[in-house]
Design a protein around this motif. Sequence first.
Motif, PDB file in Angstrom:
ATOM      1  N   ASN A  55     -14.185 -27.708  11.384  1.00 31.32           N
ATOM      2  CA  ASN A  55     -15.111 -27.100  10.436  1.00 31.32           C
ATOM      3  C   ASN A  55     -15.398 -25.663  10.905  1.00 31.32           C
ATOM      4  N   GLU A  58     -19.153 -24.937  11.636  1.00 33.29           N
ATOM      5  CA  GLU A  58     -19.650 -25.563  12.872  1.00 33.29           C
ATOM      6  C   GLU A  58     -19.128 -24.833  14.108  1.00 33.29           C
ATOM      7  N   LYS A  59     -17.890 -24.363  14.055  1.00 32.33           N
ATOM      8  CA  LYS A  59     -17.352 -23.589  15.180  1.00 32.33           C
ATOM      9  C   LYS A  59     -18.130 -22.285  15.362  1.00 32.33           C
ATOM     10  N   LYS A  61     -21.287 -21.750  14.395  1.00 31.15           N
ATOM     11  CA  LYS A  61     -22.620 -22.118  14.892  1.00 31.15           C
ATOM     12  C   LYS A  61     -22.593 -22.377  16.401  1.00 31.15           C
ATOM     13  N   LEU A  62     -21.591 -23.093  16.868  1.00 34.87           N
ATOM     14  CA  LEU A  62     -21.483 -23.403  18.289  1.00 34.87           C
ATOM     15  C   LEU A  62     -21.347 -22.135  19.127  1.00 34.87           C
TER      16      LEU A  62
END
Length: 101
Positions: A55, A58-59, A61-62
């Motif tokens: 995703n 999500e990458k 955000k991380l």
Amino acid sequence: MRNLVSRLLFRLELGRVLLFLMQVLEYLPYAVSALKKRGGWIHYYDFQHATRNENPVEKTKLKVAEKLDSLGLGYIFAFSRVVRSTGPNWYQTALDMQVIS
């Protein structure tokens, strides 16, 4: 370029900062330093590589969370999305985050 950005942002106290540069992650500390002492909002745009099973949001955000954690800041991701596909397995992503100092 970083010196100019840091000198300009050091004097400001903003409620919102828009980041949409290439290699934007390295400018995140300068954006945070430009926020008001109580914190504020950062609108963060980035380019992320992701395979079919990953995703891109999500990458992103991380990656951003790791940077903000290393700066010792509190934050909330209020909104995030894929803006557009920019090439095979490449995406432009957007995060709206509230930074709490």
